[in-house]
Write an enzyme that holds these catalytic residues in place. Sequence first.
Site, PDB file in Angstrom:
ATOM      1  N   HIS A  24      81.008 -10.548 -13.876  1.00  0.00           N
ATOM      2  CA  HIS A  24      82.328 -11.806 -12.932  1.00  0.00           C
ATOM      3  C   HIS A  24      82.732 -10.901 -12.154  1.00  0.00           C
ATOM      4  O   HIS A  24      81.581 -10.124 -11.479  1.00  0.00           O
ATOM      5  CB  HIS A  24      83.179 -10.388 -14.130  1.00  0.00           C
ATOM      6  CG  HIS A  24      85.301 -10.705 -14.407  1.00  0.00           C
ATOM      7  ND1 HIS A  24      85.450 -10.845 -13.312  1.00  0.00           N
ATOM      8  CD2 HIS A  24      85.160 -11.507 -15.057  1.00  0.00           C
ATOM      9  CE1 HIS A  24      86.379 -11.647 -13.469  1.00  0.00           C
ATOM     10  NE2 HIS A  24      86.383 -12.004 -14.845  1.00  0.00           N
ATOM     11  N   ASP A  29      84.465 -13.528 -22.633  1.00  0.00           N
ATOM     12  CA  ASP A  29      83.718 -14.269 -23.211  1.00  0.00           C
ATOM     13  C   ASP A  29      82.546 -13.976 -24.483  1.00  0.00           C
ATOM     14  O   ASP A  29      82.482 -14.332 -24.726  1.00  0.00           O
ATOM     15  CB  ASP A  29      83.253 -15.577 -22.523  1.00  0.00           C
ATOM     16  CG  ASP A  29      84.312 -15.912 -21.675  1.00  0.00           C
ATOM     17  OD1 ASP A  29      83.946 -15.762 -20.343  1.00  0.00           O
ATOM     18  OD2 ASP A  29      85.083 -16.764 -22.504  1.00  0.00           O
TER      19      ASP A  29
END
Length: 393
Positions: A271, A328
Amino acid sequence: QTGLVTLDPGFVNTAACESDITYIDGDAGILRYRGYPIEELAGKSNFIEVSYLLIYGELPSQQQYDAFAERIRKHTLLHEDLKQFFDGFPRDAHPMPVLSSAVSALSTFYQDSLNPFDKEQVELSTVRLLAKLPTIAAYAYKKSVGQPFLYPDNSLGLVENFHRMTFGFPAEPYEVDPVMTKALDLLFILHADHEQNCSTSTVRMVGSSEANLFASISAGINALFGPLHGGANSAVLEMLEGIRANGGDVDTFVERVKNKEPGVKLMGFGHRVYKNYDPRAAIIKKTADEVLGKLGANDPLLDIALRLEEKALSDDYFVERKLYPNVDFYTGLIYKAMGFPTKFFTVLFALGRLPGWIAHWREMLEDPARKISRPRQVYTGYPERSYLEIGKR
Ligand code: SDX
């Protein structure tokens, strides 16, 4: 100007923007919407209430909540001519360009709510989008499977209505499945906003030209489509399917990632901001166990995902790069268990992210000081040079 960050000498100032909407602490794994921790909202709130909070800045009273939900209910129908819009798409079209095209087309059907400086028109375009995007998404699904569109049933809530329009049939009674709709509502809450991510920054950038809300959100949907952003939840499923096709060999796949084979990434990991566990991933992982358990879906892909996560979290390559599961990594497994095809996972991300996009568009237009200033650049091209006739090149 507010928010300008002075970088090291020799760099132009990179404009950061100020916002009151969402706070993230990437190292501590903290996410708060308008000051409320995501863990509390996930456990106690619902998607309509979180949408209200993000857009208006406060949790609603019962009366404000009921009025907001009622206003949205009144706008779930699409203009009949817009329904024909779907006839033009090939059946195997990816639903994300269908979604962005249909949202852009809203500015041709609803020309009475385009002025970004008319409060009533901004309210009208806000509730129209919140109400109609689920209908557009359901119609994109029905088109892809060649089934008839279902009109919204406003006796149902927003999420139930979406689930019914997607999986219901005109000839059959529809039973609300509380396990599904509760899990979907939670996933929408977890996706509802995330500060200046790629798609939200796109919405702000397009909106800073005073483009209307429909045009700005359509641009955000296109940005979300990218596999490194919203497309990652589908890419995770494709990755897990690929590992399963190779006999579930997680170790070999991890070695391929570490060898940086072209196009081989640990999708759903890493991320830009979280250099620790994405707090949303922790909540979703728990939901995955519950939903898959209740749906009786003993999905072998969940087992592969759990082994992959365990392997990566104990491997220096990923730990050194601070690569942890993001939002996700597990969502795709839940969406798959709910019956959505893989290419619809990013559409579900867009449905969740919509209130955040709207909140940022409104915030930026309400306070010009918060407009994204035109990003500066460091020019690294040729110095001045003179034109050469083609025969002399
Ligand atoms: C979302 O911004 C947001 O908030 C987005 C989002 C939201 O809610 O809006 O949170 C939603 O987009 C989540 C991210 C979904 N994307 C993926 O899961 C795709 C896989 N992840 C990556 O592509 C990547 O991790 C990013 C793009 C998400 C973040 O990249 P970073 O933090 O900028 O890291 P980087 O690209 O600079 O890479 C640093 C190192 C590199 O290795 P070295 O060159 O140092 O050897 O980490 C490696 C990268 O190769 N790396 C990965 C990896 N992600 C980074 N290696 C393998 N698999 C990965 N997933």
